[in-house]
Design an enzyme around this catalytic site. Structure first.
Site, short mmCIF file in Angstrom:
data_model
loop_
_atom_site.label_atom_id
_atom_site.label_comp_id
_atom_site.label_asym_id
_atom_site.label_seq_id
_atom_site.Cartn_x
_atom_site.Cartn_y
_atom_site.Cartn_z
N LYS A 114 -3.40 5.12 6.09
CA LYS A 114 -3.70 5.62 7.43
C LYS A 114 -3.57 7.13 7.48
O LYS A 114 -2.79 7.73 6.74
CB LYS A 114 -2.70 5.02 8.42
CG LYS A 114 -2.86 3.52 8.62
CD LYS A 114 -1.88 3.01 9.65
CE LYS A 114 -2.19 1.57 10.02
NZ LYS A 114 -2.21 0.66 8.87
N ARG B 157 0.83 -1.21 0.00
CA ARG B 157 0.00 0.00 0.00
C ARG B 157 0.87 1.26 0.00
O ARG B 157 0.49 2.28 -0.54
CB ARG B 157 -0.88 -0.03 1.26
CG ARG B 157 -2.10 0.85 1.23
CD ARG B 157 -2.83 0.83 2.59
NE ARG B 157 -2.84 -0.42 3.29
CZ ARG B 157 -3.79 -1.36 3.18
NH1 ARG B 157 -4.81 -1.16 2.38
NH2 ARG B 157 -3.70 -2.47 3.89
N TYR B 158 2.01 1.20 0.67
CA TYR B 158 2.92 2.34 0.80
C TYR B 158 4.24 1.97 0.12
O TYR B 158 4.62 0.80 0.09
CB TYR B 158 3.19 2.65 2.27
CG TYR B 158 1.96 2.82 3.12
CD1 TYR B 158 1.29 4.04 3.17
CD2 TYR B 158 1.48 1.76 3.88
CE1 TYR B 158 0.16 4.19 3.97
CE2 TYR B 158 0.35 1.91 4.68
CZ TYR B 158 -0.30 3.12 4.73
OH TYR B 158 -1.41 3.27 5.50
N CYS C 169 -11.28 -12.07 17.16
CA CYS C 169 -11.83 -10.86 17.74
C CYS C 169 -13.14 -10.53 17.04
O CYS C 169 -13.20 -10.56 15.80
CB CYS C 169 -10.84 -9.71 17.58
SG CYS C 169 -9.17 -10.17 18.10
S1 SF4 Z 1 -7.97 -8.57 14.94
FE1 SF4 Z 1 -8.04 -10.54 16.06
S2 SF4 Z 1 -9.08 -11.95 14.66
FE2 SF4 Z 1 -8.42 -10.18 13.43
S3 SF4 Z 1 -6.42 -10.73 12.57
FE3 SF4 Z 1 -6.03 -9.67 14.52
S4 SF4 Z 1 -5.94 -11.31 16.10
FE4 SF4 Z 1 -6.90 -12.18 14.25
#
Ligand code: SF4
Length: 353
Positions: free
Chosen positions: A318, A91-92, A108
């Site tokens: 960013k 990207r950069y 997550c």
């Molecule tokens: S934010 Fe969490 S789920 Fe997503 S790539 Fe990073 S560690 Fe993995």
């Protein structure tokens, strides 16, 4: 109770008391769409009696993830638009991402790459694709830094990681290697001598960026794992996602940044949450984020100040979210100038979706 292995199914989450019977159907619908994993190290950190527990909120599937807003997109920061060969994002000019693996120890709920990671995600680079990715770096002398991300590169076996790093060692114009990982906090036992030797195998100046979002993630075991990395001569920096219901509180943010510094990690990025699908319940407005970051200035040491960053949707890079490159345009909208001088609307309009 400490689980022996990661919890990856809704049935396991119900058994562990992390999802109620009433929540089972919603969690199942979420798990059918997005990967789920909670490591044994995290399970005891969750207070089952707190419906707003900040650790649970990050990792336990929530029916709110089933709601996708029009401005949300599968690839919110435009990785695919900047991927010249599989596994590379360029990207950069002076740096690339090398995504060797799309698996993480935890998933997550707000992940910006949630459509790419997980057991059904983009997988691990084949030997042939890895050859092409390494060749891409080797052929471009302008590439000064290689950032291993994914997925979480520290889930690779030390042997595989070492093999990749040894290939980067042979590319003279690459001076810096950086890893992005959650492993030291979510699976600290994994940080052993073999893994640390692998992290150092390029012989380049090496940074490890730790992703952590709440001070409670820093258990004694996590701090010890971080200590092993820093004592081995690797530089650690932080990245945090600013998340509603997790760390959108001046005292929690200050505590988190101080905890990084106390663990010899320099706060680096505080990310405004990306427009990933099904994550509206985590997103603050830019105005709210700016007020929180402003609250850190002056009140906590300069060592504890991260850069508040917006990744401009669409892959435009960013920008400091609290700088003059981000201007209010009324009605909760902003005009954002990217590093090439081009202006974009935030939230993005339909024409940019
Ligand atoms: S934010 Fe969490 S789920 Fe997503 S790539 Fe990073 S560690 Fe993995």
């Amino acid at each position: 109770m400490t689980a022996a292995r990661s919890l990856t199914t809704v049935a396991e989450l119900v058994d562990a008391g992390l999802v109620s019977e009433a929540g089972r159907a919603g969690a199942t619908a979420v798990a059918d769409r997005y990967a789920v994993a909670i490591t044994p190290a995290l399970v005891p950190l969750i207070d089952r009696n707190d419906p707003h527990d900040p650790i649970a909120r990050q990792f336990v599937p929530d029916a709110a993830e089933l709601v996708t807003l029009p401005e949300e997109r599968a690839d919110p920061i435009g990785d695919l638009a900047h991927s010249p060969v599989e596994g590379i994002v360029h990207r950069y000019p002076d740096r690339v991402l090398l995504k060797a693996v799309h698996v993480c120890p935890v998933y997550c709920r707000f992940c910006f790459r949630r459509e790419m990671v997980g057991p059904e995600g983009l997988g691990t680079l084949s030997a042939k694709a890895l050859d092409a990715a390494i060749a891409y770096v080797a052929e471009r002398p302008e590439i000064w830094e290689v950032i291993l991300t994914g997925g979480d590169p520290l889930v690779l076996s030390p042997r595989r990681l070492q093999a990749i790093l040894e290939r980067l060692a042979a590319i003279a114009h690459v001076k810096i290697v950086r890893f992005h990982t959650r492993v030291p906090v979510v699976d600290p036992a994994r940080v052993d001598a073999a893994l640390i030797a692998a992290l150092k195998a390029s012989g380049k100046t090496t940074y490890v960026a730790l992703h952590a979002n709440h001070p409670r993630e820093f258990t004694a075991e996590a701090s010890a794992a971080i200590g092993r990395i820093v004592d081995a001569g690797l530089v650690m920096i932080s990245q945090t996602v600013l998340l509603k219901g997790v760390n959108d509180d001046a005292a929690v943010l200050a505590d988190l940044m101080r905890t990084f510094v106390e663990n010899r990690i320099k706060p680096y990025y505080l990310h405004h949450p990306d427009l990933a699908p099904g994550t509206a319940h985590f997103r603050l407005t830019l105005a709210e984020g700016r007020a929180l970051v402003e609250g850190l200035r002056g009140r906590v040491s300069g060592l504890c100040q991260p850069a508040y960053i917006l990744d401009i949707p669409g892959g435009h890079g960013k920008v400091r979210a609290d700088s003059t490159a981000v201007e209010e345009a009324g009605d909760g909208c902003f005009r954002v100038r990217d590093f090439r001088g081009k202006t974009h609307a935030y939230p993005p309009g339909e024409e940019q979706a």
